[in-house]
Design a protein around this motif. Structure first.
Motif, short mmCIF file in Angstrom:
data_model
loop_
_atom_site.label_atom_id
_atom_site.label_comp_id
_atom_site.label_asym_id
_atom_site.label_seq_id
_atom_site.Cartn_x
_atom_site.Cartn_y
_atom_site.Cartn_z
N SER A 157 0.83 -1.20 0.00
CA SER A 157 0.00 0.00 0.00
C SER A 157 0.86 1.25 0.00
O SER A 157 0.59 2.22 -0.73
CB SER A 157 -0.93 -0.01 1.22
OG SER A 157 -1.70 1.16 1.29
N ARG A 158 1.91 1.23 0.81
CA ARG A 158 2.81 2.39 0.88
C ARG A 158 3.52 2.62 -0.46
O ARG A 158 3.68 3.76 -0.90
CB ARG A 158 3.84 2.17 1.99
CG ARG A 158 4.84 3.32 2.14
CD ARG A 158 5.76 3.08 3.33
NE ARG A 158 6.51 1.85 3.20
CZ ARG A 158 7.62 1.72 2.46
NH1 ARG A 158 8.08 2.76 1.78
NH2 ARG A 158 8.26 0.58 2.42
N GLY A 205 1.35 4.43 -2.98
CA GLY A 205 1.29 5.86 -2.71
C GLY A 205 2.56 6.57 -3.13
O GLY A 205 2.50 7.66 -3.73
N GLN A 253 -1.17 7.41 -5.69
CA GLN A 253 -2.57 7.07 -5.46
C GLN A 253 -2.65 5.81 -4.62
O GLN A 253 -1.68 5.05 -4.53
CB GLN A 253 -3.31 6.87 -6.79
CG GLN A 253 -2.71 5.79 -7.68
CD GLN A 253 -3.37 5.77 -9.06
OE1 GLN A 253 -4.55 5.48 -9.18
NE2 GLN A 253 -2.58 6.07 -10.09
N SER A 254 -3.80 5.59 -4.04
CA SER A 254 -3.96 4.40 -3.20
C SER A 254 -4.11 3.16 -4.07
O SER A 254 -4.44 3.24 -5.26
CB SER A 254 -5.20 4.55 -2.31
OG SER A 254 -6.39 4.49 -3.10
N TYR A 255 -3.88 2.02 -3.44
CA TYR A 255 -4.03 0.75 -4.15
C TYR A 255 -5.46 0.60 -4.68
O TYR A 255 -5.67 0.25 -5.85
CB TYR A 255 -3.68 -0.40 -3.21
CG TYR A 255 -3.99 -1.77 -3.79
CD1 TYR A 255 -3.09 -2.39 -4.63
CD2 TYR A 255 -5.19 -2.41 -3.48
CE1 TYR A 255 -3.38 -3.64 -5.19
CE2 TYR A 255 -5.49 -3.65 -4.02
CZ TYR A 255 -4.57 -4.26 -4.87
OH TYR A 255 -4.87 -5.49 -5.41
#
Length: 299
Positions: free
Chosen positions: A224-225, A228, A233-235
């Motif tokens: 996830s990190r 970003g 953008q988020s997963y």
């Protein structure tokens, strides 16, 4: 690797006809000859103005260069350097392959020219037990490749031949320097790229963050990190946009129903698909497709 003399002659004839001029990005070579003998006996003392590399597949003998007399046998890779007198000695005969070549300075980089010039004075010119060296493995693969390269000959044979001659510099150089440090973990960009490929190829599935992280052998938090940091953008946002991107492609290139496209892009219901599609594209899929067709019919 067992070849009859006739097979060996045929393979090397192909290489002599088609693999004489080899061009890479930094190194270009002119090959004087490719050859091989099932039984090579003692030859005369002689010298060349070019490199000649030999690999012994079977048999026993010796290689003499100046005051040096070194035993050779199965697995020996050795280099006859330019302008040095040398001789191969064998009473019972050697099963041997060889290639003679020189660098083309005008078509090679300065670094390439410098390294091959230094190879002429290298203290390393004979390697025992070289069976596992990349150069040897490539050489044997090249001989096998000539049997099957009916298509893509330049990439399948000439590329391999050029890589083989290039590999000799590393095999015989006494200026290797420190080995490159290989990262223990894949880089962030590599992990994200692999995740993106997995998502693209599996859009019909649920694609939970934890599932993709398991596939990549990293933690969900780490993945996830990375999304970003690498993509901004988020997963979940990335997956949603990929689903819609693929939906647009299917809408415009197939006659599939909205229901089937929703299923193929991982949406549980047509209603949910329509809601997300409108959020991303500004209008529902049916209206989007209608406008697209009306626009196309105008031309």
């Amino acid at each position: 690797m067992e070849f009859t003399q006739q097979e060996l002659n045929h393979k090397n004839a192909i290489l002599n006809d088609y693999a004489a001029n080899l061009n890479g990005s930094d190194l270009s070579f002119y090959v004087h000859y490719w050859g091989g003998e099932r039984k090579l006996y003692t030859n005369h003392v002689h010298k060349h103005s070019f490199f000649e590399i030999c690999y012994v597949l079977d048999g026993e003998g010796a290689y003499e260069e100046g005051a040096n007399r070194l035993p050779i046998g199965p697995g020996t890779l050795f280099m006859s350097r330019p302008h040095l007198k040398h001789q191969i000695v064998s009473e019972d005969g050697l099963y041997i392959v060889f290639v003679a070549f020189e660098l083309i300075p005008s078509d090679s980089s300065e670094e390439g020219v410098r390294r091959f010039q230094s190879l002429e004075k290298s203290r390393v010119f004979l390697l025992q037990n070289a069976q596992a060296l990349p150069a040897v493995l490539m050489w044997l693969a090249l001989l096998k490749q000539t049997e099957v390269a009916q298509r893509f000959f330049d990439d399948g044979v000439l590329g391999l031949a050029c890589a083989l001659l290039t590999s000799f510099e590393n095999a015989f150089s006494d200026q290797r320097g420190p080995a490159r440090t290989v990262p223990v973990q894949p880089s962030a960009s590599t992990l994200v790229h692999r995740a993106k490929l997995y998502i693209r190829d599996n859009l019909a599935q649920e694609l939970k963050l934890s599932s993709v992280a398991d596939y990549l052998h990293v933690s969900p938090r780490h993945l996830s990190r990375l999304f970003g940091e690498e993509l901004g953008q988020s997963y979940s946002t990335y997956v949603r946009r990929e689903r819609i991107r693929q939906a647009v492609t299917l809408l415009t290139t197939t006659e599939w129903s909205i229901k089937r496209i929703a299923e193929e892009t991982g949406f549980d219901t047509v209603h949910y698909f329509t809601t997300v599609f409108k959020s991303e594209m500004g209008e529902p899929p049916g209206q989007f497709l209608k406008k697209l067709r009306e626009h196309t019919d105008m031309f």
